[in-house]
Design a protein around this motif. Structure first.
Motif, PDB file in Angstrom:
ATOM      1  N   GLN A  41       0.929  -1.100   0.061  1.00  0.00           N
ATOM      2  CA  GLN A  41       0.002   0.114  -0.080  1.00  0.00           C
ATOM      3  C   GLN A  41       0.991   1.256   0.152  1.00  0.00           C
ATOM      4  O   GLN A  41       0.440   2.398  -0.153  1.00  0.00           O
ATOM      5  N   ILE A 325      -7.120  14.935  13.493  1.00  0.00           N
ATOM      6  CA  ILE A 325      -6.048  14.405  14.488  1.00  0.00           C
ATOM      7  C   ILE A 325      -4.733  14.721  14.421  1.00  0.00           C
ATOM      8  O   ILE A 325      -3.892  14.866  15.200  1.00  0.00           O
TER       9      ILE A 325
ATOM     10  N   LEU B  33      -8.485   6.513  21.860  1.00  0.00           N
ATOM     11  CA  LEU B  33      -7.474   7.112  20.730  1.00  0.00           C
ATOM     12  C   LEU B  33      -7.654   6.117  19.036  1.00  0.00           C
ATOM     13  O   LEU B  33      -7.650   6.736  18.153  1.00  0.00           O
ATOM     14  N   PHE B  34      -7.771   4.947  19.588  1.00  0.00           N
ATOM     15  CA  PHE B  34      -8.033   3.818  18.415  1.00  0.00           C
ATOM     16  C   PHE B  34      -9.015   4.548  17.470  1.00  0.00           C
ATOM     17  O   PHE B  34      -9.094   4.650  16.641  1.00  0.00           O
ATOM     18  N   ILE B  36     -10.635   7.309  17.519  1.00  0.00           N
ATOM     19  CA  ILE B  36     -10.678   8.515  16.834  1.00  0.00           C
ATOM     20  C   ILE B  36      -9.814   8.479  15.649  1.00  0.00           C
ATOM     21  O   ILE B  36     -10.310   8.805  14.520  1.00  0.00           O
ATOM     22  N   ALA B  37      -8.589   7.659  15.881  1.00  0.00           N
ATOM     23  CA  ALA B  37      -7.810   7.697  14.667  1.00  0.00           C
ATOM     24  C   ALA B  37      -8.288   6.506  13.374  1.00  0.00           C
ATOM     25  O   ALA B  37      -8.284   7.124  12.357  1.00  0.00           O
ATOM     26  N   PHE B  38      -8.972   5.673  13.804  1.00  0.00           N
ATOM     27  CA  PHE B  38      -9.407   4.499  12.894  1.00  0.00           C
ATOM     28  C   PHE B  38     -10.990   5.059  12.275  1.00  0.00           C
ATOM     29  O   PHE B  38     -11.189   4.410  11.286  1.00  0.00           O
ATOM     30  N   ASN B  40     -11.307   7.731  10.913  1.00  0.00           N
ATOM     31  CA  ASN B  40     -10.752   8.299   9.563  1.00  0.00           C
ATOM     32  C   ASN B  40     -10.383   7.381   8.552  1.00  0.00           C
ATOM     33  O   ASN B  40     -10.524   7.521   7.310  1.00  0.00           O
ATOM     34  N   ILE B  41      -9.664   6.264   9.149  1.00  0.00           N
ATOM     35  CA  ILE B  41      -9.231   5.321   8.121  1.00  0.00           C
ATOM     36  C   ILE B  41     -10.175   4.572   7.569  1.00  0.00           C
ATOM     37  O   ILE B  41     -10.362   4.321   6.384  1.00  0.00           O
ATOM     38  N   ILE B  47      -8.725   9.991   1.989  1.00  0.00           N
ATOM     39  CA  ILE B  47      -7.487  10.248   1.372  1.00  0.00           C
ATOM     40  C   ILE B  47      -7.800  11.041   0.184  1.00  0.00           C
ATOM     41  O   ILE B  47      -6.858  11.575  -0.390  1.00  0.00           O
ATOM     42  N   ILE B 119       0.848   6.241  -0.284  1.00  0.00           N
ATOM     43  CA  ILE B 119      -0.658   5.744  -0.794  1.00  0.00           C
ATOM     44  C   ILE B 119      -1.247   6.628  -1.642  1.00  0.00           C
ATOM     45  O   ILE B 119      -1.696   6.245  -2.917  1.00  0.00           O
ATOM     46  N   LYS B 120      -0.905   8.036  -1.659  1.00  0.00           N
ATOM     47  CA  LYS B 120      -1.573   8.860  -2.428  1.00  0.00           C
ATOM     48  C   LYS B 120      -0.961   8.910  -4.035  1.00  0.00           C
ATOM     49  O   LYS B 120      -1.299   8.900  -4.969  1.00  0.00           O
ATOM     50  N   ASP B 174     -11.965  -7.789   9.693  1.00  0.00           N
ATOM     51  CA  ASP B 174     -11.659  -6.410   9.818  1.00  0.00           C
ATOM     52  C   ASP B 174     -10.479  -6.084  10.572  1.00  0.00           C
ATOM     53  O   ASP B 174     -10.314  -6.399  11.789  1.00  0.00           O
ATOM     54  N   GLN B 175      -9.613  -5.359   9.997  1.00  0.00           N
ATOM     55  CA  GLN B 175      -8.230  -5.293  10.450  1.00  0.00           C
ATOM     56  C   GLN B 175      -8.233  -4.368  11.693  1.00  0.00           C
ATOM     57  O   GLN B 175      -7.315  -4.474  12.584  1.00  0.00           O
ATOM     58  N   PHE B 179      -6.535  -4.471  16.290  1.00  0.00           N
ATOM     59  CA  PHE B 179      -6.031  -3.385  17.350  1.00  0.00           C
ATOM     60  C   PHE B 179      -6.641  -3.415  18.655  1.00  0.00           C
ATOM     61  O   PHE B 179      -6.091  -3.876  19.701  1.00  0.00           O
TER      62      PHE B 179
END
Lengths: 394, 378
Positions: A41, A325, B33-34, B36-38, B40-41, B47, B119-120, B174-175, B179
């Motif tokens: 990726q 974030i 924290l997970f 909040i961070a995830f 977005n993912i 992206i 990635i971009k 689900d990845q 976590f």
């Protein structure tokens, strides 16, 4: 000197546990940086994904398709037993399953609905490229069959292969150096933000807890030395411990990537991680003043070192974290450390002569200066807290 | 006597507010924290659009098809690109300032300039490759059947899919859950510190309180069990609180298997306590080093279970298959994941059996180590 001897005695007692932490963190950092599981990726040199293939046909169309998909996937032969396949998906030995049913070619060529079955693994993103390639290949075959009805299948497959051979030429700014080498080093040094930080909180915390014991504090307080001088001495000793850890972890960075040794990038990575060891030591010094017992220390390591690492893009790349974030993360030094590492790894550095202009470039020195700012701010805070504690006791 | 020791031990542990507070708070903070961070993912298109500059030179102006395509994908409802048509110098400056992921130079072949891989950049490359390939198809059609070009374009827009998803197992993998489950397992293995404390508080040569307890006319095993039960109560309560927080506040999906999750969690708590007690009673090393070993097991185990990097599960499974059967943190995390992933409960039961086997071995070892230990009068 007396204080220094005391620190050495405390450190000597802690040597086994410190070596244990160093061993664990060096191992973890190396494993993290050498693993290439998710590089597909991140990298242009896309790592192939492992797919269990069950094809009930071997026609020219299917062979052509598999040849094209072979550019992004490595096909595995496995027994078609659900439980075994589930286990393989569960432990990520395979990233997905592809099933080409009998009669697929006939149905496809007749223009009927013909589907290939895909089972996603734990990381669904990995199959996206494969699925895109599959749809593109079959889509083009369908287009040619529709628009060039006189051509036979072999000619059409050759035309499709010819089309798919066309690629964009990619120019990477650092192409004279193999960028993937620095990508790996970037992973290693980014992970240092967690490992070095954690090891410093644990090590400095353990030694300062002893120094802060009431009776030892009383003894040091009655010495004819000013409190600030004493605190700075203690910080100096802790910083020398930080430098030792930094040196070991930095040396270990050469293990997975020996080419880095002669590269100017290494100097920049080292400068950045040296500053990291300063602010990490400052924060650890502050934490050690605030913690009352050793029992809470490992949980604090998780919150501070691991929490900031998640937030600032050590484990999850910064570009995947949302702007909100990242904004919050920019209030932590870890964010600037990771940003500097990213910029270092993508800099075009041919020789040592290129270092000067790069170091005077705002894009690189700003993150470094900000980290130093954080380091001094936390150090000042730690000295103030230490002074307050001393006053409270006296 | 059991309840007496139990209640006093409970009070003693609760007085160590720092330990109880951090042990409870750190997984809650990390889980938040997970989330909040995830968030977005997992949200689609975070992206996108990818910023890309294009050099507006003669080659670009002459390539009508490229211009139209780039405009279309940058002006749709969900744009793929954020397009910056600029001069070469401006494009280089934008790339240098990180304002764009890359810049495009029209021509044959198309040239994409990037500062690094990422990635971009991969998205840009995939899109441009696809464009070049379709352009090649369009040229062939133009040569052989010019009337078919419109049909080709309309067929491209239809975006036919030739794949059908065939899910296997109870839920779609689900990845992100890797976590969460690794975090849960790590928090559970914080119980090692309670185990260490219990071992310290039952051996008279290690603490004053243990010396006092050893003088009392109570069977050592009984005192140890009562005292450990108090630790277990506090530790398990904290874990249940964490599970509730994950399930009801953060809405982590446990596939309606909450009771089984609790059973695994309880087993994990007992195991971690037993492991801590084993380290505390079996090793003749400093307290510092015992703490260090407990920390190393918790951190190392959760790292191998995928806490910091979910791909680690695969690396361990492929390259170090033995580790997946001996890493207790990984086994516990896997038992949570098995409940979510497998239709039946055989994998979950296998993992639970392994955890129970470890627990039994550790408890037996601890019993053998601390029984009949006498202290000389000095």
């Amino acid at each position: 000197m007396t204080v220094y001897k005391l620190f050495l005695r405390i450190t000597r007692n802690n040597i086994p546990s410190l070596l244990l932490f160093l061993g664990v963190f060096v191992g973890v950092s190396l494993l993290m940086s050498t693993s290439s599981a998710d590089r597909d990726q991140m990298d242009f040199s896309q790592t192939k994904i492992d797919i269990a293939l069950f094809s009930q046909e071997s026609t020219p169309l299917v062979e052509g398709l598999l040849g094209e998909l072979g550019k992004t996937a490595r096909f595995q032969e496995r027994e078609d037993k659900e439980e075994q396949l589930l286990d393989a998906l569960f432990f990520e030995e395979i990233h997905g399953i592809l099933r080409i049913p009998a009669g697929f070619t006939e149905a496809f060529l007749a223009g009927q609905t013909a589907d290939i079955y895909i089972t996603d693994g734990i990381n669904q993103g990995r199959n996206t490229y494969l699925e895109m390639a599959l749809n593109r290949y079959l889509g083009l075959v369908a287009v040619y069959r529709n628009l060039l009805p006189g051509e036979d299948l072999h000619t059409i497959l050759a035309l499709v292969e010819n089309d798919l051979a066309r690629q964009t030429e990619v120019k990477i700014a650092t192409e004279e150096e193999n960028p993937s080498d620095f990508l790996q080093s970037r992973y290693y040094f980014n992970f240092l933000a967690y490992s070095l930080f954690a090891i410093l909180i644990l090590g400095i915390g353990a030694s300062l807890l002893v120094m802060n014991e009431r009776k030892i504090r009383w003894r040091t307080a009655c010495a004819p030395v000013r409190q600030r001088r004493l605190s700075l001495k203690i910080f100096g000793m802790n910083f020398s411990y930080a430098l030792f850890c930094w040196a070991v972890l930095s040396l270990a960075s050469l293990l997975p990537n020996r080419e880095l040794a002669g590269s100017p990038h290494l100097i920049l990575f080292l400068v950045n991680s040296f500053i990291l060891s300063f602010w990490a030591a400052s924060i650890s010094f502050l934490i050690a003043h605030l913690v009352k017992s050793r029992n809470g220390l490992s949980a604090i390591v998780n919150v501070i070192a691991m929490g900031t690492s998640f937030l600032a893009g050590v484990f999850v790349p910064q570009e995947l974290l949302g702007p909100g974030i990242l904004k919050a993360a920019s209030f932590t030094p870890t964010y600037w450390y990771v940003l500097a590492n990213d910029r270092i790894s993508r800099s075009a550095l041919g020789s040592l002569k290129d270092l000067g202009p790069l170091l005077t470039n705002e894009r690189l020195y700003l993150p470094l200066v900000l980290q130093l700012g954080f380091g001094f701010a936390f150090l000042a805070l730690a000295l103030a807290v230490g002074k307050r504690k001393q006053l409270a006791q006296s | 006597m059991f309840s007496h020791i139990f209640s006093y031990r409970l009070k003693t542990i609760l007085r160590d507010r720092e330990m109880v507070f951090w042990a409870m708070v750190f997984p809650l903070l990390m889980a938040t924290l997970f989330k909040i961070a995830f968030a977005n993912i997992t949200a689609a298109g975070t992206i996108l659009p990818v910023p890309m500059a294009v050099i507006t030179d003669a080659a670009y102006h002459n390539d009508q098809a490229l211009q139209e395509t780039l405009l279309r994908v940058s002006r749709s409802d969900q744009p793929l690109l954020e397009l910056h048509p600029v001069s070469r110098e401006e494009a280089e400056a934008l790339l240098f300032d990180d304002e764009v992921a890359g810049y495009l130079e029209a021509g044959r072949p198309l040239r994409l300039h990037v500062a690094s891989s990422g990635i971009k950049q991969s998205i840009l490359r995939t899109f441009l490759d696809q464009y070049s390939q379709y352009q090649s198809t369009a040229e062939t059609i133009m040569r052989r059947n010019p009337e078919g070009l419109d049909e080709f374009i309309s067929q491209l827009e239809r975006q036919i899919s030739y794949t059908t998803p065939r899910p296997l197992g109870r839920n779609q993998p689900d990845q992100v859950l890797v976590f969460y489950f690794a975090l849960l397992a790590m928090a559970c293995f914080y119980g090692c510190y309670y185990g260490l404390l219990e071992a310290k508080e039952i051996q008279a040569n290690l603490s004053y309180r243990a010396a006092r307890v050893n003088m009392s006319p109570v069977h050592k095993l009984k005192a140890f069990l009562a005292s450990s039960a108090a630790s277990l109560t506090i530790h398990f309560s904290a874990q249940v609180f964490l599970l509730m927080y994950l399930r009801f506040i953060l809405k982590v999906d446990f596939a309606d298997q909450f009771l089984f999750v609790l059973v695994a969690c309880f087993t994990g708590c007992v195991l971690s306590l037993a492991l801590g007690a084993l380290i505390g009673s079996g090793l003749k090393v400093s307290e510092n080093l015992k703490d260090g070993i407990a920390t190393a097991i918790g951190l190392g185990g959760s790292f191998l279970a995928g806490l910091m990097y979910p791909g680690m599960k695969q690396i361990v499974s492929v390259h170090f298959p033995v580790v997946k059967w001996i890493n207790p943190v990984g086994i516990l995390a896997d038992s949570y994941y098995a409940l979510f992933f497998y239709e039946g409960s055989s994998r979950y039961l296998l993992n639970l059996t392994l955890l129970l086997a470890f627990t039994l071995i550790f408890i037996t070892a601890v019993y053998l180590l601390i029984r009949k230990r006498h202290y000389d009068s000095i």
